[in-house]
Motif scaffolding. Structure first.
Motif, short mmCIF file in Angstrom:
data_model
loop_
_atom_site.label_atom_id
_atom_site.label_comp_id
_atom_site.label_asym_id
_atom_site.label_seq_id
_atom_site.Cartn_x
_atom_site.Cartn_y
_atom_site.Cartn_z
N TYR A 191 0.83 -1.11 0.10
CA TYR A 191 -0.03 -0.05 0.04
C TYR A 191 0.78 1.24 -0.09
N PRO A 195 -0.33 3.80 -2.97
CA PRO A 195 -2.03 4.04 -2.07
C PRO A 195 -2.89 3.74 -2.88
N VAL A 196 -2.77 3.91 -4.14
CA VAL A 196 -4.26 3.79 -4.88
C VAL A 196 -4.58 2.45 -4.88
N LEU A 199 -7.74 1.98 -3.10
CA LEU A 199 -8.95 2.12 -3.84
C LEU A 199 -9.43 0.95 -4.60
N GLY A 224 -5.29 5.61 5.05
CA GLY A 224 -5.95 6.53 4.08
C GLY A 224 -4.93 7.75 3.79
N LEU A 227 -3.14 8.56 0.65
CA LEU A 227 -3.70 9.03 -0.63
C LEU A 227 -3.28 10.48 -0.96
N ILE A 230 -0.72 10.98 -3.68
CA ILE A 230 -0.97 10.87 -4.95
C ILE A 230 -1.48 11.98 -5.58
N LEU A 235 -6.04 10.80 -9.17
CA LEU A 235 -6.97 10.28 -8.46
C LEU A 235 -8.46 10.56 -8.72
N GLU A 238 -8.97 7.42 -11.18
CA GLU A 238 -9.33 6.25 -10.28
C GLU A 238 -10.71 6.38 -9.65
N LEU A 260 -11.54 6.09 4.23
CA LEU A 260 -10.95 6.57 2.92
C LEU A 260 -11.67 7.60 2.29
N HIS A 263 -10.68 11.34 3.33
CA HIS A 263 -9.31 11.67 3.04
C HIS A 263 -9.40 12.19 1.70
N LEU A 264 -10.42 11.73 0.69
CA LEU A 264 -10.59 12.41 -0.60
C LEU A 264 -11.42 13.60 -0.73
#
Length: 449
Positions: A191, A195-196, A199, A224, A227, A230, A235, A238, A260, A263-264
């Motif tokens: 990971y 880190p993707v 996902l 998480g 991410l 990235i 992202l 993805e 997760l 974090h996005l």
């Protein structure tokens, strides 16, 4: 697929399980003509050529593959020499794309295991690792090494065009039969390398209905924050794979389960963690379920509408706060939309062509509340009206917008010119509202007496 012990240990490198053609279900008839042409041509040029990854996995599961990827011992430059219709892409991972009209067959050279010590090497080193994150990896090796470099065991199955056998170096067939998703190697390290993969674990679990093996699952709750390392543009790509897959609602729920999603989309997560009037906020869930339905019905979807859904809650909250401070509704919406987009862009970079449409969907929402005079006639001709109207309907279904407003616009679109004139007459609408209120007032008086 042959029977095997689903709990058997992974095979060691150099000791693959080879399944001869009579003992597995994969057939050349299931492989695209373009992929077969690439496989055979590489073989004719004395290179190894294997179908690998999701194409093999999906065929063994009885699904129709979306892509056919090929692995070979030919370098990208050698692949380009073999195929005139080939382009080399990528710096992080050098790949060859062979073009057949709009169809692309991706050809990857067997990856070597390499060494993490290359991180201190020159700027153009073939393998660079920074704080565990692989930022460049173009060391080539054997098929055995390539299998160990892949992410999940079920994606490391090879179909050899030379003898039509299946080759399994990491126990992927066992995991495929058991419906189990398992990373190859140490999960935390894998990971951290990319880190993707977190996902992708969620995507494959939802797409295939597989369980995530405990050692592979545990770090999802803890890593998480990686991410954030990235690139935001990657992202975006993805997340489209995740949410435009037909099971976006399930993906959303799993992302929140593992922590997760926050974090996005931290601003959205902060809103969803609260309740309004003791009710949970359901708009995002309803919106994603609607997208899944449209995809199932083969209707068009756009990333702009998806991101309008995902970011609506923080926009709506700021919109309300700005109006409470005295800003006019439409101006407040414009300010709120701008603020949320600025905060979100460094996390998930939404391309401009989608970002502009997303903001138009939002900024039309206050205008849809204006139903007097010529305004509705002008608004219904707006190029983004239909998207904004669909968004309003979702808001009404979630209990966040007035259902009567959504119903009014539904009627207005199909109404005759005479009916539209009555609907946009403010005095007529005031009379209708007055007539609707009278029974309620009488009822209240009777109850009081």
């Amino acid at each position: 697929m042959p029977d095997s012990d689903p709990h058997s240990a992974p095979l060691r490198p150099g000791q693959p399980r080879v399944i001869p053609r009579p003992e597995h279900i994969l057939s050349r008839a299931q492989i695209s003509e373009q992929a077969l042409r690439v496989l055979y041509r590489l073989r004719q040029e004395q290179f190894q050529a294997h179908l690998v990854g999701g194409g093999v996995r999906d065929l063994l599961l009885g699904h129709e593959p979306k892509d056919f990827d090929i692995a070979t011992d030919a370098t990208p430059e050698q692949v380009r020499d073999v195929f005139r219709n080939c382009r080399l892409i990528g710096r992080r991972f050098r790949l060859a794309h062979v073009y057949f009209g709009r169809d692309i067959i991706e050809v990857a050279t067997f990856r070597g295991t390499g060494s993490d010590t290359d991180v201190e090497g020159s700027a153009d080193a073939d393998r660079q690792v920074r704080n565990g994150l692989i930022v460049r990896d173009n060391i080539y090796g054997t098929i055995e090494e390539d299998a160990l470099r892949r992410d999940f065991t079920i994606n490391a199955l090879y179909y050899d065009i030379a003898d039509f056998a299946l080759i399994d170096y990491v126990g992927g067939l066992d995991d495929l039969q058991a419906g189990r998703l398992r990373l190859i190697g140490d999960p935390v390290k894998r990971y951290r390398e990319d880190p993707v993969r977190m996902l992708r674990a969620v995507r494959f679990a939802c797409k295939l209905g597989f369980s995530i093996e405990p050692l592979t699952e545990r770090p999802l709750f803890e890593l998480g924050h990686l991410l954030r390392d990235i690139p935001a543009a990657r992202l975006f790509d993805e997340l489209l794979k995740l949410f435009h897959s037909g099971y976006g609602l399930e993906v959303f729920e799993k992302l929140r389960h593992y922590g997760l999603f926050g974090h996005l989309f931290p601003a959205t997560e902060a809103c969803l963690a609260c309740e309004e009037q003791d009710f949970p906020i359901t708009f995002v869930s309803r919106g994603l379920a609607n997208t899944d339905t449209r995809l199932a019905e083969d209707k068009p979807v756009t990333p702009a509408f998806l991101y309008a859904i995902l970011l609506w809650e923080p926009v709506r909250r700021q919109w309300g706060e700005l109006q409470a401070r005295g800003l006019e509704s439409h101006e407040a919406m414009q300010v709120a939309a701008s603020r949320v987009c600025v905060e979100q862009q460094p996390l998930v970079a939404i391309p401009k062509r989608f970002g502009l449409l997303m903001r138009e969907i939002w900024t039309l929402q206050p205008l849809l509340e204006r139903r007097d005079g010529k305004r509705p006639y002008r608004l219904i001709t707006h190029p983004r009206f239909r998207a904004a109207y669909d968004f309003l309907v979702l808001r009404a279904q979630a209990g966040e917008a007035d259902p009567e407003l959504a119903t009014w616009w539904t009627r207005f679109q199909d109404a005759s010119s005479q009916e539209r004139a009555r609907m946009t007459d403010p005095s007529a609408r005031r009379k209708r509202r007055s007539r609707r209120r009278k029974p309620a007032i009488a009822s209240s008086s009777e109850t009081a007496s």
